[in-house]
Design an enzyme around this catalytic site. Sequence first.
Site, PDB file in Angstrom:
ATOM      1  N   TYR A 144     -18.880  -3.663 -11.803  1.00  0.00           N
ATOM      2  CA  TYR A 144     -18.388  -4.607 -11.040  1.00  0.00           C
ATOM      3  C   TYR A 144     -18.344  -6.222 -11.766  1.00  0.00           C
ATOM      4  O   TYR A 144     -17.239  -6.234 -12.247  1.00  0.00           O
ATOM      5  CB  TYR A 144     -19.100  -4.917  -9.794  1.00  0.00           C
ATOM      6  CG  TYR A 144     -18.093  -5.305  -9.017  1.00  0.00           C
ATOM      7  CD1 TYR A 144     -16.640  -5.476  -8.840  1.00  0.00           C
ATOM      8  CD2 TYR A 144     -18.390  -6.873  -8.390  1.00  0.00           C
ATOM      9  CE1 TYR A 144     -15.920  -6.032  -7.772  1.00  0.00           C
ATOM     10  CE2 TYR A 144     -18.213  -7.490  -7.690  1.00  0.00           C
ATOM     11  CZ  TYR A 144     -16.477  -6.967  -6.933  1.00  0.00           C
ATOM     12  OH  TYR A 144     -16.095  -7.790  -6.402  1.00  0.00           O
TER      13      TYR A 144
HETATM   14  P1  NAP Z   1     -11.233  -4.406   0.343  1.00  0.00           P
HETATM   15  O1  NAP Z   1     -10.680  -4.934   1.265  1.00  0.00           O
HETATM   16  O2  NAP Z   1     -11.385  -3.226  -0.240  1.00  0.00           O
HETATM   17  O3  NAP Z   1      -9.636  -4.270  -0.107  1.00  0.00           O
HETATM   18  C1  NAP Z   1      -8.809  -3.658  -1.344  1.00  0.00           C
HETATM   19  C2  NAP Z   1      -7.550  -3.555  -1.457  1.00  0.00           C
HETATM   20  O4  NAP Z   1      -6.895  -2.678  -2.900  1.00  0.00           O
HETATM   21  C3  NAP Z   1      -6.683  -1.925  -1.056  1.00  0.00           C
HETATM   22  O5  NAP Z   1      -5.015  -3.037  -0.594  1.00  0.00           O
HETATM   23  C4  NAP Z   1      -6.215  -1.737  -1.582  1.00  0.00           C
HETATM   24  O6  NAP Z   1      -5.572  -0.611  -1.273  1.00  0.00           O
HETATM   25  C5  NAP Z   1      -6.232  -2.030  -3.132  1.00  0.00           C
HETATM   26  N1  NAP Z   1      -7.127  -0.805  -4.312  1.00  0.00           N
HETATM   27  C6  NAP Z   1      -8.014  -0.736  -3.817  1.00  0.00           C
HETATM   28  N2  NAP Z   1      -8.445   0.108  -5.451  1.00  0.00           N
HETATM   29  C7  NAP Z   1      -7.092   0.221  -5.775  1.00  0.00           C
HETATM   30  C8  NAP Z   1      -6.114   1.129  -6.508  1.00  0.00           C
HETATM   31  N3  NAP Z   1      -7.403   1.969  -7.822  1.00  0.00           N
HETATM   32  N4  NAP Z   1      -5.503   0.530  -6.871  1.00  0.00           N
HETATM   33  C9  NAP Z   1      -4.341  -0.041  -6.101  1.00  0.00           C
HETATM   34  N5  NAP Z   1      -4.834  -0.806  -5.546  1.00  0.00           N
HETATM   35  C10 NAP Z   1      -5.956  -0.629  -5.054  1.00  0.00           C
HETATM   36  O7  NAP Z   1     -11.407  -5.629  -0.587  1.00  0.00           O
HETATM   37  P2  NAP Z   1     -11.186  -7.060  -0.845  1.00  0.00           P
HETATM   38  O8  NAP Z   1     -12.684  -7.092  -0.535  1.00  0.00           O
HETATM   39  O9  NAP Z   1     -10.032  -7.346  -0.559  1.00  0.00           O
HETATM   40  O10 NAP Z   1     -11.188  -7.963  -2.431  1.00  0.00           O
HETATM   41  C11 NAP Z   1      -9.901  -8.696  -2.918  1.00  0.00           C
HETATM   42  C12 NAP Z   1     -10.242  -8.796  -4.466  1.00  0.00           C
HETATM   43  O11 NAP Z   1     -11.828  -9.512  -4.097  1.00  0.00           O
HETATM   44  C13 NAP Z   1     -11.112  -7.622  -4.905  1.00  0.00           C
HETATM   45  O12 NAP Z   1     -10.375  -8.072  -6.765  1.00  0.00           O
HETATM   46  C14 NAP Z   1     -12.531  -7.832  -5.339  1.00  0.00           C
HETATM   47  O13 NAP Z   1     -12.969  -7.817  -6.257  1.00  0.00           O
HETATM   48  C15 NAP Z   1     -12.435  -9.399  -4.766  1.00  0.00           C
HETATM   49  N6  NAP Z   1     -13.096  -9.753  -4.419  1.00  0.00           N
HETATM   50  C16 NAP Z   1     -14.074  -9.757  -2.981  1.00  0.00           C
HETATM   51  C17 NAP Z   1     -15.093 -10.417  -2.448  1.00  0.00           C
HETATM   52  C18 NAP Z   1     -15.412  -9.540  -0.907  1.00  0.00           C
HETATM   53  O14 NAP Z   1     -16.824 -10.604  -0.333  1.00  0.00           O
HETATM   54  N7  NAP Z   1     -14.728  -9.372   0.117  1.00  0.00           N
HETATM   55  C19 NAP Z   1     -16.385 -10.815  -2.994  1.00  0.00           C
HETATM   56  C20 NAP Z   1     -15.364 -11.481  -4.901  1.00  0.00           C
HETATM   57  C21 NAP Z   1     -14.511 -10.357  -5.205  1.00  0.00           C
HETATM   58  P3  NAP Z   1      -5.621   0.904  -0.219  1.00  0.00           P
HETATM   59  O15 NAP Z   1      -5.746  -0.093   1.388  1.00  0.00           O
HETATM   60  O16 NAP Z   1      -4.138   1.376   0.242  1.00  0.00           O
HETATM   61  O17 NAP Z   1      -6.625   1.459  -0.729  1.00  0.00           O
END
Ligand code: NAP
Length: 237
Positions: A144
């Site tokens: 990651y």
């Molecule tokens: P999440 O709740 O798991 O949502 C992920 C989203 O990305 C969903 O819409 C999912 O689609 C889509 N996705 C996952 N795998 C995919 C793939 N192989 N191809 C296309 N779409 C895909 O994640 P999140 O927490 O909102 O994270 C969003 C971003 O923020 C990520 O890049 C993550 O690394 C970053 N981030 C998050 C946090 C945190 O604390 N949450 C912190 C730092 C960075 P489906 O629902 O259709 O599967």
Amino acid sequence: MSGRTALVTGGSRGIGRAIVRRLAEAGARVVFTYRSDEAAADELAAGYDDVVAVRADQADLASLDPMFAPVRDGLDILVNNAGIGPTAPIAELTGEEFDRVMTVNVKFALLAIREATTVLRDGGRIVNISTLNTVLPAPGLALYCASKAALEQVTAVAARELGPRRITVNTVSPGATDTDLLRASNPAEALTRAATLTALGRLGRPEDIAAVVALLVGPDAGWITGQNIRATGGLLI
Ligand code: NAP
């Protein structure tokens, strides 16, 4: 944002969903992708006149074509948000898992930027979502952190390359933000600890990150490029 078109990856849930809502409510036409949660994607798109969902699995580079099809007539904003954060100690990692995480988190995003250069209007905006973990690493996050660090470097180089066209390219690095991804990769005690360590005293909400993205793609941010904005509520200061 009226008259502007945005493409947001991973808009069906979490941070991406909040970004789609924020941009759509500001008047943009928004195309967003999802991988598996069609019901959530359809429900989001149905709430707006000019929001379109496209299925695109970032593990498959052939998804780039259908993703860009609705924006071939012009794009103003690309947000590379979709990402995965599987956890495993280095001792258990495989080459296949390296390829999968790198493809979803950085290779697809890089190629999306390449495609975007052909449709983005001058003065456009690109925002790539990284993570605070690239400066606050934790056990189990080698792939990651490595993939997001690579994405940060892509951002910096793209800012240099696209600057002559007044296209800005920035990273937004969220801290602990309350989404499915965060809850799937951390025990409840870790989330309580993260909230306690955060200067503003709580976990981030997807809307907190969407607000920072809206700032960077808005009219007043044209002089900000090549930066990494750590939107963490003060988790690391
Ligand atoms: P999440 O709740 O798991 O949502 C992920 C989203 O990305 C969903 O819409 C999912 O689609 C889509 N996705 C996952 N795998 C995919 C793939 N192989 N191809 C296309 N779409 C895909 O994640 P999140 O927490 O909102 O994270 C969003 C971003 O923020 C990520 O890049 C993550 O690394 C970053 N981030 C998050 C946090 C945190 O604390 N949450 C912190 C730092 C960075 P489906 O629902 O259709 O599967």
